[in-house]
Design an enzyme around this catalytic site. Structure first.
Site, PDB file in Angstrom:
ATOM      1  N   CYS A 187       4.395  29.159 -15.499  1.00 42.55           N
ATOM      2  CA  CYS A 187       3.939  29.558 -16.837  1.00 42.55           C
ATOM      3  C   CYS A 187       3.372  28.380 -17.616  1.00 42.55           C
ATOM      4  O   CYS A 187       3.983  27.897 -18.572  1.00 42.55           O
ATOM      5  CB  CYS A 187       5.103  30.159 -17.613  1.00 42.55           C
ATOM      6  SG  CYS A 187       5.965  31.383 -16.666  1.00 42.55           S
TER       7      CYS A 187
ATOM      8  N   TYR B 275      -3.293  13.986 -13.539  1.00 44.27           N
ATOM      9  CA  TYR B 275      -4.363  12.989 -13.465  1.00 44.27           C
ATOM     10  C   TYR B 275      -5.751  13.619 -13.421  1.00 44.27           C
ATOM     11  O   TYR B 275      -6.711  12.947 -13.031  1.00 44.27           O
ATOM     12  CB  TYR B 275      -4.212  12.126 -12.205  1.00 44.27           C
ATOM     13  CG  TYR B 275      -2.857  11.520 -12.000  1.00 44.27           C
ATOM     14  CD1 TYR B 275      -2.334  10.587 -12.902  1.00 44.27           C
ATOM     15  CD2 TYR B 275      -2.085  11.852 -10.887  1.00 44.27           C
ATOM     16  CE1 TYR B 275      -1.095  10.020 -12.692  1.00 44.27           C
ATOM     17  CE2 TYR B 275      -0.848  11.288 -10.675  1.00 44.27           C
ATOM     18  CZ  TYR B 275      -0.355  10.371 -11.591  1.00 44.27           C
ATOM     19  OH  TYR B 275       0.874   9.809 -11.368  1.00 44.27           O
TER      20      TYR B 275
ATOM     21  N   PRO C  61       0.821  -1.209   0.000  1.00 44.41           N
ATOM     22  CA  PRO C  61       0.000   0.000   0.000  1.00 44.41           C
ATOM     23  C   PRO C  61       0.853   1.257   0.000  1.00 44.41           C
ATOM     24  O   PRO C  61       1.899   1.311   0.651  1.00 44.41           O
ATOM     25  CB  PRO C  61      -0.761  -0.108   1.330  1.00 44.41           C
ATOM     26  CG  PRO C  61       0.202  -0.817   2.227  1.00 44.41           C
ATOM     27  CD  PRO C  61       0.941  -1.794   1.352  1.00 44.41           C
TER      28      PRO C  61
ATOM     29  N   TYR D 116       2.217  11.020  -3.506  1.00 40.00           N
ATOM     30  CA  TYR D 116       2.353  11.401  -4.916  1.00 40.00           C
ATOM     31  C   TYR D 116       2.263  12.914  -5.114  1.00 40.00           C
ATOM     32  O   TYR D 116       1.686  13.381  -6.090  1.00 40.00           O
ATOM     33  CB  TYR D 116       1.318  10.665  -5.783  1.00 40.00           C
ATOM     34  CG  TYR D 116       1.423   9.169  -5.641  1.00 40.00           C
ATOM     35  CD1 TYR D 116       2.532   8.494  -6.163  1.00 40.00           C
ATOM     36  CD2 TYR D 116       0.460   8.438  -4.970  1.00 40.00           C
ATOM     37  CE1 TYR D 116       2.659   7.119  -6.009  1.00 40.00           C
ATOM     38  CE2 TYR D 116       0.580   7.063  -4.810  1.00 40.00           C
ATOM     39  CZ  TYR D 116       1.682   6.418  -5.329  1.00 40.00           C
ATOM     40  OH  TYR D 116       1.806   5.062  -5.174  1.00 40.00           O
TER      41      TYR D 116
HETATM   42  C1  PLP Z   1       2.849   2.392  -7.071  1.00 36.21           C
HETATM   43  C2  PLP Z   1       2.865   0.957  -6.702  1.00 36.21           C
HETATM   44  C3  PLP Z   1       2.258   0.532  -5.514  1.00 36.21           C
HETATM   45  C4  PLP Z   1       1.475   1.452  -4.609  1.00 36.21           C
HETATM   46  O1  PLP Z   1       0.287   1.862  -5.176  1.00 36.21           O
HETATM   47  P1  PLP Z   1      -0.774   2.718  -4.327  1.00 36.21           P
HETATM   48  O2  PLP Z   1      -1.845   2.996  -5.290  1.00 36.21           O
HETATM   49  O3  PLP Z   1      -0.082   3.941  -3.862  1.00 36.21           O
HETATM   50  O4  PLP Z   1      -1.221   1.871  -3.190  1.00 36.21           O
HETATM   51  C5  PLP Z   1       2.377  -0.799  -5.179  1.00 36.21           C
HETATM   52  N1  PLP Z   1       3.064  -1.675  -5.973  1.00 36.21           N
HETATM   53  C6  PLP Z   1       3.636  -1.288  -7.126  1.00 36.21           C
HETATM   54  C7  PLP Z   1       4.363  -2.285  -7.939  1.00 36.21           C
HETATM   55  C8  PLP Z   1       3.566   0.030  -7.528  1.00 36.21           C
HETATM   56  O5  PLP Z   1       4.124   0.404  -8.665  1.00 36.21           O
END
Ligand code: PLP
Length: 424
Positions: free
Chosen positions: A347, A322, A280, A376
Site C-alpha cells: 500500500c 534511488y 567492491p 542491495y
Molecule cells: C557500501 C560500501 C562499499 C561498497 O560499495 P559498492 O558501491 O557496493 O561497491 C565499500 N566501502 C564502504 C565503506 C561502503 O560503505
C-alpha cells in the site's frame, strides 16, 4: 587482449530463461515466488575478472558484505580468496561464519559501538577504518585494555562529488562520512602517539554506483597528496584502501569497465608504492542475481497498464529509494512488450519495480524477473505490510542450492508479546 566476459549467466534456452543451466520456471515451481536467484558462476567470474585487472598489484579484495550478506554468497567469494569489508558486528560475525580469515577483514562505518570495536579486536581483524576522532580514542583504550595494538586507517573525506544518486554520494564535505581532509594530518599524528592503535593505511570511499572515472581520479589524487604529507612527517603509510563504488549497467548506464577502473587505481596506488585494498560490493553481486516473480493480475485504467506481481518494494527497494531502473525480462522467450508499470501489492504508490517502461506483457500465472538484483535488494528487504522475506537460491551449473529459505509467517511475530493486562 581483453577477454570477452559475459556480464551474467541468465539467458534463454529452449524458449525459457535460465540461470546457468536451470529454468527459472522450474525454480519457481520448486521454491515459490518471489525468489532471489543467484548465479555462482557470475559471482565468481566477476571476482576473478576484478582480480585479474588488478593482478600486478595483488590487492586485498574485501567484498563489501552489505551488498549481499547471505552466508552462501560470502562463502562463494571467500573460497576464491576474497576478504570482507564489514560495517557492523552482525556483518563481522557473518564474514567469520562464512570462513573469511580475520586478517582479510576491514571494519568500516561511521558509528561503530563499543561492543563492535571489541568484537573486531577479539577477532584480530586486518584494519579498523576510523571515521571520527573520538572513535580513535575509544579504540585505543579498548585495545590497551586487551593488551593489543589495533591496525587502523582513517577514512578520509576527499571532498569530491561522486555524481551519483544523492543518497549514495558520500565523499563530499557535507556528507557524514570520513574525517575531514584538513584534519587528517593532525589525526594521524595523534594516532601515532596513542598506545593502542597503529596507523598503517589510508582509506577513502566516495559513493556507490559511480558511472564515471573522474571522481575516483580526483579522490585518489587527493589521497596521494596526503600520503606525501604524512610521509614527510615520518608517518609510514603501507596501504591505500580505495573503497568500492564502481557502478554497473542496470538499464541505460554506461559505467567504466572493471579494467578501465583498475587502470586508474593501479596507476595511483603504485605511484605511491603502497599495497591496495579494494571494497567492491555492487560490481561483484548485482549482475549475479535476479528477482523472480509471478504475475497475479493485470489492470488497465484508461491508457495506463499495470502488471501486478507478487514481489514488491519490500523485496526490491531500489526503485523507490534511488529512482533505480532495472531491466525486466519475461521468463518465456518472445513475450511481447507493452508500455506500463510493474507493481507490487504494497500500500504505497512508491511500490513499483518498473514505471512507465517497456515491460513484458506476461499473462496471469506467468513469471517475469528483475535483473541486476544480486546487490542491495535482498539485503535491504523489509517485512512492511507483514510480508515474509523471500527465499534465495544459488545456482551452480545444473545444481540448485537453497541458501535461505522463505521466512515463515509465524516468524514475523515470533519475538512479539501482548502485554498481560490486555488479556488473552
Ligand atoms: C557500501 C560500501 C562499499 C561498497 O560499495 P559498492 O558501491 O557496493 O561497491 C565499500 N566501502 C564502504 C565503506 C561502503 O560503505
Amino acid at each position: 587482449m581483453v577477454e570477452p566476459t559475459r556480464e551474467h549467466a541468465f539467458s534463454y534456452r529452449d524458449g525459457v530463461l535460465c540461470a546457468e543451466a536451470v529454468s527459472l520456471d522450474a525454480l519457481a515451481e520448486e521454491h515459490g515466488t518471489p525468489l532471489f536467484v543467484y548465479s555462482h558462476d557470475t559471482l565468481v567470474s566477476r571476482f576473478h575478472r576484478l582480480r585479474r585487472a588488478f593482478a600486478p598489484l595483488e590487492p586485498l579484495i574485501a567484498y563489501s558484505v552489505k551488498a549481499n550478506p547471505s552466508l552462501g554468497v560470502i562463502r562463494s567469494l571467500a573460497r576464491e580468496g576474497s576478504g570482507a569489508d564489514v560495517v557492523s558486528v552482525g556483518e563481522l560475525e557473518r564474514a567469520l561464519l562464512a570462513g573469511v580469515a580475520p586478517g582479510a577483514i576491514v571494519f568500516s562505518g561511521v558509528g561503530k559501538r563499543r561492543d563492535e570495536l571489541e568484537a573486531g579486536l577479539a577477532a584480530g581483524i586486518r584494519c579498523f577504518n576510523v571515521e571520527v576522532a573520538e572513535e580513535l580514542e575509544l579504540l585505543s583504550q579498548l585495545a590497551v585494555a586487551r593488551g593489543v595494538v589495533a591496525p587502523i586507517a582513517f577514512r578520509v573525506n576527499p571532498d569530491v562529488d561522486a555524481k551519483t544518486h544523492r543518497h549514495i554520494t558520500v565523499g563530499r564535505k557535507v556528507d557524514k562520512f570520513g574525517v575531514p581532509f584538513e584534519q587528517a594530518v593532525a589525526l594521524y599524528r595523534r594516532a601515532a602517539e596513542l598506545p593502542g592503535v597503529d596507523p598503517r593505511g589510508i582509506d577513502c570511499h566516495i559513493g556507490s554506483q559511480l558511472t564515471q572515472l573522474d571522481p575516483f581520479r580526483q579522490a585518489l589524487a587527493r589521497i596521494g597528496e596526503l600520503v606525501g604529507t604524512l610521509r614527510a612527517q615520518g608517518l609510514a603509510i603501507e596501504w591505500v584502501d580505495v573503497g568500492g563504488g564502481l557502478g554497473v549497467r542496470y538499464r541505460d548506464e554506461t559505467p567504466p569497465t572493471i579494467e578501465a577502473y583498475a587502470e586508474v587505481v593501479r596507476d595511483a596506488v603504485s605511484a605511491l608504492g603502497c599495497q591496495a585494498i579494494l571494497e567492491p560490493g555492487r560490481i561483484l553481486a548485482a549482475p549475479a542475481g535476479v528477482l523472480l516473480t509471478e504475475v497475479l493480475y493485470r489492470k488497465q485504467v484508461g491508457e495506463k497498464r499495470f502488471v501486478i506481481v507478487d514481489a514488491a518494494m519490500t523485496d526490491l527497494p531500489r526503485p523507490a529509494l534511488y529512482d533505480a531502473r532495472h531491466d525486466v525480462w519475461a521468463v518465456r522467450e518472445g513475450t511481447p512488450l507493452i508500455q506500463g508499470d510493474v507493481v507490487g501489492p504494497v500500500c504505497e504508490s512508491g511500490d513499483f519495480l518498473a514505471r512507465e517502461e517497456q515491460v513484458p506483457d506476461a499473462q496471469v500465472g506467468e513469471r517475469i524477473c528483475v535483473l541486476g538484483a544480486g546487490a542491495y535488494c535482498r539485503s535491504m528487504t523489509s517485512t512492511y505490510n507483514s510480508r515474509p522475506r523471500a527465499a534465495e537460491v544459488l545456482v551452480r551449473g545444473d545444481e540448485v542450492h537453497l541458501i535461505q529459505r522463505r521466512e515463515r509467517l509465524e516468524e514475523l511475530w515470533a519475538h512479539e508479546r501482548i502485554p498481560e493486562f490486555l488479556g488473552s
